[in-house]
Design a protein around this motif. Structure first.
Motif, short mmCIF file in Angstrom:
data_model
loop_
_atom_site.label_atom_id
_atom_site.label_comp_id
_atom_site.label_asym_id
_atom_site.label_seq_id
_atom_site.Cartn_x
_atom_site.Cartn_y
_atom_site.Cartn_z
N ASP A 146 8.24 9.78 -6.41
CA ASP A 146 7.31 8.70 -6.05
C ASP A 146 6.69 8.95 -4.67
O ASP A 146 5.51 8.66 -4.46
CB ASP A 146 8.02 7.35 -6.06
CG ASP A 146 8.36 6.86 -7.46
OD1 ASP A 146 7.73 7.34 -8.43
OD2 ASP A 146 9.25 6.01 -7.59
N ALA A 184 4.04 11.62 -5.16
CA ALA A 184 2.87 11.07 -5.88
C ALA A 184 2.03 10.22 -4.94
O ALA A 184 0.80 10.29 -4.96
CB ALA A 184 3.33 10.25 -7.08
N TRP A 185 2.66 9.41 -4.10
CA TRP A 185 1.93 8.57 -3.16
C TRP A 185 1.20 9.42 -2.12
O TRP A 185 0.04 9.18 -1.81
CB TRP A 185 2.89 7.59 -2.48
CG TRP A 185 2.22 6.68 -1.51
CD1 TRP A 185 1.44 5.61 -1.81
CD2 TRP A 185 2.29 6.74 -0.09
NE1 TRP A 185 1.02 5.01 -0.65
CE2 TRP A 185 1.53 5.68 0.41
CE3 TRP A 185 2.94 7.60 0.80
CZ2 TRP A 185 1.39 5.45 1.78
CZ3 TRP A 185 2.80 7.37 2.16
CH2 TRP A 185 2.02 6.30 2.63
N ASP A 205 0.15 12.39 -2.56
CA ASP A 205 -0.93 13.11 -3.24
C ASP A 205 -2.20 12.27 -3.38
O ASP A 205 -3.29 12.82 -3.57
CB ASP A 205 -0.48 13.59 -4.62
CG ASP A 205 0.47 14.77 -4.54
OD1 ASP A 205 0.58 15.38 -3.45
OD2 ASP A 205 1.10 15.09 -5.57
N ILE A 206 -2.09 10.96 -3.27
CA ILE A 206 -3.28 10.10 -3.32
C ILE A 206 -4.25 10.49 -2.20
O ILE A 206 -5.46 10.42 -2.35
CB ILE A 206 -2.90 8.62 -3.20
CG1 ILE A 206 -2.12 8.18 -4.44
CG2 ILE A 206 -4.13 7.74 -3.00
CD1 ILE A 206 -1.50 6.79 -4.30
N GLY A 207 -3.71 10.92 -1.07
CA GLY A 207 -4.54 11.26 0.08
C GLY A 207 -5.01 12.70 0.13
O GLY A 207 -5.56 13.12 1.15
N PRO A 229 4.38 3.77 -1.21
CA PRO A 229 4.90 4.35 -2.45
C PRO A 229 5.78 3.35 -3.21
O PRO A 229 6.28 2.38 -2.62
CB PRO A 229 5.74 5.54 -1.96
CG PRO A 229 6.06 5.24 -0.54
CD PRO A 229 4.96 4.40 -0.02
N ASN A 241 -9.87 7.24 -1.65
CA ASN A 241 -8.45 7.36 -1.93
C ASN A 241 -7.61 7.49 -0.67
O ASN A 241 -6.47 7.89 -0.73
CB ASN A 241 -8.18 8.56 -2.84
CG ASN A 241 -8.71 8.34 -4.24
OD1 ASN A 241 -8.78 7.21 -4.70
ND2 ASN A 241 -9.09 9.39 -4.91
N ASP A 242 -8.18 7.13 0.50
CA ASP A 242 -7.39 7.16 1.72
C ASP A 242 -6.26 6.15 1.61
O ASP A 242 -6.38 5.11 0.97
CB ASP A 242 -8.25 6.82 2.94
CG ASP A 242 -9.19 7.95 3.31
OD1 ASP A 242 -8.98 9.07 2.82
OD2 ASP A 242 -10.12 7.70 4.08
N LEU A 243 -5.16 6.43 2.26
CA LEU A 243 -4.01 5.55 2.24
C LEU A 243 -4.18 4.52 3.36
O LEU A 243 -3.78 4.73 4.48
CB LEU A 243 -2.72 6.35 2.44
CG LEU A 243 -2.49 7.43 1.38
CD1 LEU A 243 -1.28 8.27 1.73
CD2 LEU A 243 -2.32 6.79 0.03
N THR A 283 0.81 -1.22 0.00
CA THR A 283 0.00 0.00 0.00
C THR A 283 0.84 1.26 0.00
O THR A 283 0.30 2.36 0.04
CB THR A 283 -0.92 0.02 1.24
OG1 THR A 283 -0.11 -0.05 2.41
CG2 THR A 283 -1.90 -1.13 1.21
#
Length: 88
Positions: free
Chosen positions: A54, A57-58, A60-62, A39, A73-75, A37
């Motif tokens: 990276d 970007a990871w 930014d998912i949240g 990066p 889109n929660d981590l 789960t």
């Protein structure tokens, strides 16, 4: 003249540095890597390294703009992970 040279290769961070960059503990980042789960990472010479791009970007998912934004889109750990199963 620019303060950051453009001819340098991208910077790679080892797990402790990457965790500090994200504001996490190194152990949390290792768990994300274990559960798939986290990066994207690379193994170079037996060492795990992360590119700054990276990591960004990871993270930014949240991104959320409001507390009412949907949580899809929660981590979080994968649904089939031991952590997710223990929450059921």
């Amino acid at each position: 003249m620019s303060d950051t040279p453009t001819n340098l290769p991208p910077r790679f961070l080892r797990t402790p540095e990457a965790a500090r960059f994200l504001g996490l503990s190194g152990r949390t980042l290792e768990k994300h890597r274990y559960f798939g789960t986290g990066p994207a990472y690379r193994r170079i010479g037996g060492r795990v390294v992360y590119s700054v791009d990276d990591l960004r970007a990871w993270a930014d998912i949240g991104i959320k703009h409001s507390t009412s934004d949907p949580g899809q889109n929660d981590l979080m750990p994968r649904a089939d992970s031991a952590i997710a199963r223990s929450r059921r």
